[in-house]
Design an enzyme around this catalytic site. Structure first.
Site, PDB file in Angstrom:
ATOM      1  N   ALA A   1       0.823  -1.216   0.000  1.00 12.71           N
ATOM      2  CA  ALA A   1       0.000   0.000   0.000  1.00 12.71           C
ATOM      3  C   ALA A   1       0.851   1.257   0.000  1.00 12.71           C
ATOM      4  CB  ALA A   1      -0.920  -0.003   1.221  1.00 12.71           C
TER       5      ALA A   1
ATOM      6  N   ARG B   1      -2.235   7.386 -11.396  1.00 13.56           N
ATOM      7  CA  ARG B   1      -3.342   7.445 -12.352  1.00 13.56           C
ATOM      8  C   ARG B   1      -4.652   7.920 -11.735  1.00 13.56           C
ATOM      9  NH1 ARG B   1      -1.956   1.428 -14.372  1.00 13.56           N
ATOM     10  NH2 ARG B   1      -0.906   1.483 -12.344  1.00 13.56           N
TER      11      ARG B   1
ATOM     12  N   LYS C   1      -3.807   6.629  -3.117  1.00 15.15           N
ATOM     13  CA  LYS C   1      -4.841   5.790  -3.737  1.00 15.15           C
ATOM     14  C   LYS C   1      -5.550   4.877  -2.732  1.00 15.15           C
ATOM     15  CE  LYS C   1      -3.707   2.364  -6.651  1.00 15.15           C
ATOM     16  NZ  LYS C   1      -3.333   1.813  -7.959  1.00 15.15           N
TER      17      LYS C   1
ATOM     18  N   ASP D   1      -4.798  -2.202  -3.665  1.00 13.06           N
ATOM     19  CA  ASP D   1      -5.733  -1.678  -4.662  1.00 13.06           C
ATOM     20  C   ASP D   1      -6.531  -2.775  -5.362  1.00 13.06           C
ATOM     21  OD1 ASP D   1      -3.682  -2.729  -6.173  1.00 13.06           O
ATOM     22  OD2 ASP D   1      -3.537  -1.013  -7.532  1.00 13.06           O
TER      23      ASP D   1
ATOM     24  N   GLU E   1       4.818  -7.287 -17.909  1.00 14.01           N
ATOM     25  CA  GLU E   1       4.009  -6.091 -17.675  1.00 14.01           C
ATOM     26  C   GLU E   1       3.595  -5.496 -19.013  1.00 14.01           C
ATOM     27  OE1 GLU E   1       2.888  -4.998 -14.609  1.00 14.01           O
ATOM     28  OE2 GLU E   1       3.699  -6.980 -14.183  1.00 14.01           O
TER      29      GLU E   1
ATOM     30  N   ASN F   1      -6.987   1.454 -10.557  1.00 17.07           N
ATOM     31  CA  ASN F   1      -5.877   2.318 -10.953  1.00 17.07           C
ATOM     32  C   ASN F   1      -6.355   3.729 -11.264  1.00 17.07           C
ATOM     33  OD1 ASN F   1      -3.795   0.351 -10.751  1.00 17.07           O
ATOM     34  ND2 ASN F   1      -4.579  -0.579 -12.618  1.00 17.07           N
TER      35      ASN F   1
ATOM     36  N   ARG G   1     -29.378  14.703  14.656  1.00 11.83           N
ATOM     37  CA  ARG G   1     -27.935  14.936  14.630  1.00 11.83           C
ATOM     38  C   ARG G   1     -27.246  14.186  15.767  1.00 11.83           C
ATOM     39  NH1 ARG G   1     -27.922  21.030  14.765  1.00 11.83           N
ATOM     40  NH2 ARG G   1     -25.706  20.664  15.078  1.00 11.83           N
TER      41      ARG G   1
ATOM     42  N   ASN H   1     -45.449  15.793  25.235  1.00 11.69           N
ATOM     43  CA  ASN H   1     -45.830  16.217  23.897  1.00 11.69           C
ATOM     44  C   ASN H   1     -45.232  17.590  23.626  1.00 11.69           C
ATOM     45  OD1 ASN H   1     -47.572  15.646  21.479  1.00 11.69           O
ATOM     46  ND2 ASN H   1     -48.318  17.667  22.063  1.00 11.69           N
TER      47      ASN H   1
ATOM     48  N   SER I   1     -47.787  24.979  21.387  1.00 14.65           N
ATOM     49  CA  SER I   1     -47.160  25.412  20.146  1.00 14.65           C
ATOM     50  C   SER I   1     -46.513  26.781  20.313  1.00 14.65           C
ATOM     51  CB  SER I   1     -48.212  25.508  19.046  1.00 14.65           C
ATOM     52  OG  SER I   1     -48.743  24.232  18.827  1.00 14.65           O
TER      53      SER I   1
HETATM   54  C1  UD1 Z   1       0.657  -5.031 -10.654  1.00 16.89           C
HETATM   55  C2  UD1 Z   1       1.450  -6.175 -11.277  1.00 16.89           C
HETATM   56  C3  UD1 Z   1       0.710  -6.682 -12.498  1.00 16.89           C
HETATM   57  C4  UD1 Z   1      -0.694  -7.104 -12.125  1.00 16.89           C
HETATM   58  C5  UD1 Z   1      -1.418  -5.996 -11.385  1.00 16.89           C
HETATM   59  C6  UD1 Z   1      -2.715  -6.530 -10.810  1.00 16.89           C
HETATM   60  C7  UD1 Z   1       3.783  -5.714 -10.837  1.00 16.89           C
HETATM   61  C8  UD1 Z   1       5.063  -5.230 -11.383  1.00 16.89           C
HETATM   62  N1  UD1 Z   1       2.739  -5.708 -11.642  1.00 16.89           N
HETATM   63  O1  UD1 Z   1       0.623  -3.987 -11.624  1.00 16.89           O
HETATM   64  O2  UD1 Z   1       1.399  -7.788 -13.078  1.00 16.89           O
HETATM   65  O3  UD1 Z   1      -1.405  -7.476 -13.292  1.00 16.89           O
HETATM   66  O4  UD1 Z   1      -0.644  -5.491 -10.298  1.00 16.89           O
HETATM   67  O5  UD1 Z   1      -3.472  -5.537 -10.176  1.00 16.89           O
HETATM   68  O6  UD1 Z   1       3.717  -6.114  -9.684  1.00 16.89           O
HETATM   69  N2  UD1 Z   1       3.156  -0.670  -4.581  1.00 16.89           N
HETATM   70  C9  UD1 Z   1       4.003  -0.391  -3.532  1.00 16.89           C
HETATM   71  N3  UD1 Z   1       5.261   0.037  -3.801  1.00 16.89           N
HETATM   72  C10 UD1 Z   1       5.720   0.210  -5.067  1.00 16.89           C
HETATM   73  C11 UD1 Z   1       4.848  -0.070  -6.139  1.00 16.89           C
HETATM   74  C12 UD1 Z   1       3.576  -0.503  -5.863  1.00 16.89           C
HETATM   75  O7  UD1 Z   1       3.638  -0.544  -2.365  1.00 16.89           O
HETATM   76  O8  UD1 Z   1       6.876   0.600  -5.216  1.00 16.89           O
HETATM   77  C13 UD1 Z   1       1.799  -1.139  -4.262  1.00 16.89           C
HETATM   78  C14 UD1 Z   1       0.733  -0.192  -4.726  1.00 16.89           C
HETATM   79  O9  UD1 Z   1       0.368   0.706  -3.684  1.00 16.89           O
HETATM   80  C15 UD1 Z   1      -0.412  -1.137  -5.074  1.00 16.89           C
HETATM   81  C16 UD1 Z   1       0.278  -2.427  -5.457  1.00 16.89           C
HETATM   82  O10 UD1 Z   1       1.598  -2.348  -4.952  1.00 16.89           O
HETATM   83  O11 UD1 Z   1      -1.236  -1.384  -3.932  1.00 16.89           O
HETATM   84  C17 UD1 Z   1       0.307  -2.638  -6.978  1.00 16.89           C
HETATM   85  O12 UD1 Z   1       1.016  -1.569  -7.571  1.00 16.89           O
HETATM   86  P1  UD1 Z   1       0.596  -0.939  -8.957  1.00 16.89           P
HETATM   87  O13 UD1 Z   1       1.547   0.128  -9.301  1.00 16.89           O
HETATM   88  O14 UD1 Z   1      -0.843  -0.593  -8.950  1.00 16.89           O
HETATM   89  O15 UD1 Z   1       0.855  -2.185  -9.925  1.00 16.89           O
HETATM   90  P2  UD1 Z   1       0.156  -2.473 -11.289  1.00 16.89           P
HETATM   91  O16 UD1 Z   1       0.762  -1.621 -12.352  1.00 16.89           O
HETATM   92  O17 UD1 Z   1      -1.306  -2.423 -11.153  1.00 16.89           O
HETATM   93 CA    CA Z   2      -2.702  -1.722  -9.614  1.00 18.15          CA
END
Ligand code: UD1
Ligand code: CA
Length: 464
Positions: free
Chosen positions: A10, A16, A23, A104, A156, A229, A335, A379, A407
């Protein structure tokens, strides 16, 4: 029994999303994105959980709130492989299996994760990855298979050839790996690719070169592995998740008159034979009892409702508790801090704030009840206002049992009315009233006969 650990990725910014908010903190069905996959993984009762954070690390940590997980900091986001390596320390003395999830990818199901872990253990593989076949695989890593149909690598999108981009089987970004293999393999992964990142899926090639067994599990319903994404993905997923939640409650015995316009957060619970009308939003920790009726156009946030409550058309309720058999609305607002007893009636254009109202009390029309405690079977007449604020401080009003407030009454707080008090219509009450007393403001009433006709003549004369 092998131990199970979880690593949740995370740390990414989510470029994006074009957002200042990390995100994984964007809400999905009322909950930050990363908490979805995390909650699902926690149902597998892992002995250890590490969350890799980087972008907005502090806010992600605060959002989680508890300290029953290890936090791994990834200072710069050098890729998913690097991210997992950042979680090495919390698993230093760990020899079990690691389930790796992306923050994600929120809709992943518990059954799928269990199936992966089970297969990984049964087949004694070094790595088990989750794949799916997509109509539109764009954006995902593609699964490359060799002659015998075995996975030989993930490529990729940005590194893929035109031919590879035609492949519809994608990497879901969910893995089970044996910890010893995982961290050793990652330390050899390079970043010589289009993005200059250390890719986690590159451990497939490392494993195969070492003669390790690597297998995949394919999800039946690809919707559960979809990643977020972009904001468009988020909206699509929201729709998916809402449908899943709505279906769950309908199967549990709740009628949704129009599921398309019913928005129920993941954290809400609803009792059976409750009927929910169109355009209803149930948010946060809302709990609804059995046999309740919600007409529709209702926004409920963190509200606890007992059985047999009726919410008439158009109500906004926040941070309140409502006793069994109460009737609220139409057009009412409760509230935070409001607690209603059994069979309380709150009618149209009534606003209550931090109001504690006893069983059977009614405020059926046009009232403001703020910072007030009211007993039972009282009331509150139309147009009653608790004047709780003098521009500097808030003051409390206390009203006893069986009180009749006429009232058009203004109650100037701090003030207390005893039991069985009778407030005459159009009173401004400034002093405490003892039990059983009548309070009224004497004023002289005058009637001038024939006044209207006289006035009209006079005005007519002027307009000529
Ligand atoms: C990644 C996979 C891809 C797969 C896809 C599925 C890789 C290289 N690619 O691509 O093959 O199809 O997920 O959803 O793994 N994150 C970090 N640190 C970093 C980079 C990313 O913690 O340096 C975390 C992001 O916060 C995210 C997750 O890793 O939660 C995936 O990263 P993201 O950049 O979304 O990878 P994708 O391009 O979607
Ligand atoms: Ca992703």
């Amino acid at each position: 029994m092998q131990e199970l650990g979880v690593i949740l990725l995370a740390a990414g910014q989510g470029t994006r999303m074009k957002s200042a908010l990390p995100k994984v903190l964007h809400p999905l069905a009322g909950r930050p994105l990363f908490l979805h996959a995390l909650a699902t993984a926690q149902r597998l009762a892992p002995s250890r959980v590490a969350i890799v954070i980087g972008h907005g690390a502090e806010s992600v940590r605060q959002t989680y709130g508890a300290d029953d997980v290890a936090w791994a900091i990834q200072e710069t986001q050098l890729g998913t492989g690097h991210a997992v390596l950042c979680a090495k320390a919390p698993f230093a003395d760990f020899s079990g299996d690691l389930l790796i999830l992306s923050g994600d990818v929120p809709l992943i199901r518990e059954e799928t994760l269990r199936a992966m872990v089970e297969r990984h253990r049964r087949r004694k593989t070094a790595l088990t990855l989750l794949t799916a076949s997509l109509e539109r695989p764009a954006g995902y890593g593609r699964v490359i298979r060799g002659a015998a149909g075995r996975v030989t690598g993930i490529v990729e999108e940005k590194d893929a050839s035109d031919a590879q981009r035609q492949i519809r089987e994608v990497n879901a970004g969910v893995y089970v790996a044996s910890s010893a293999f995982l961290f050793a393999a990652l330390s050899t992964v390079k970043n010589d690719n289009q993005q200059g990142e250390y890719y986690l899926p590159d451990i497939v090639a490392v494993g195969l070169a070492q003669g390790k067994l690597i297998e995949s599990v394919q999800v039946a319903d690809a919707r559960e592995m979809l990643g977020v994404n972009t904001r468009e993905d988020l909206a699509f997923m929201e729709k998916n998740l809402r449908e899943r939640i709505n279906r769950k409650w309908m199967l549990a015995g709740v009628t949704l008159k129009d599921p398309d316009t019913t928005y129920i957060d993941d954290s809400v619970t609803i009792g059976k034979d409750t009927v929910i009308g169109p355009n209803t939003q149930l948010r946060g920790k809302t709990i609804i009892g059995e046999r309740c009726r919600i007409d529709g156009t209702a926004l409920l946030t963190d509200v606890e409702i007992e059985d047999d409550v009726e919410l008439k058309f158009s109500v906004v309720l926040t941070g309140s508790r409502i006793g069994a058999g109460a009737i609220i609305g139409p057009f009412a607002q409760l509230r935070p801090g409001t607690e209603l007893g059994r069979k309380v009636h709150i009618g149209n254009f009534v606003e209550a704030k931090a109001a504690h109202i006893g069983d059977g009390t009614k405020a059926n029309h046009l009232a403001y009840l703020g910072d007030v405690t009211i007993g039972r079977d009282s009331n509150i007449g139309a147009g009653t206002i608790t004047c709780n604020y003098d521009g500097f401080q808030k003051y409390k009003t206390t009203i006893g049992d069986r009180v009749q407030v006429g009232s058009d009454t203004t109650l100037i707080a701090p003030i207390a009315l005893g039991d069985d008090v009778y407030v005459a219509t159009a009173s401004t009450v400034r002093q405490d009233v003892p039990a059983g007393a009548l309070v009224f403001n004497p004023r002289e009433e005058k009637i001038r006969e024939g006044w209207t006709e006289q006035k009209r003549k006079q005005m007519k004369g002027k307009s000529k």
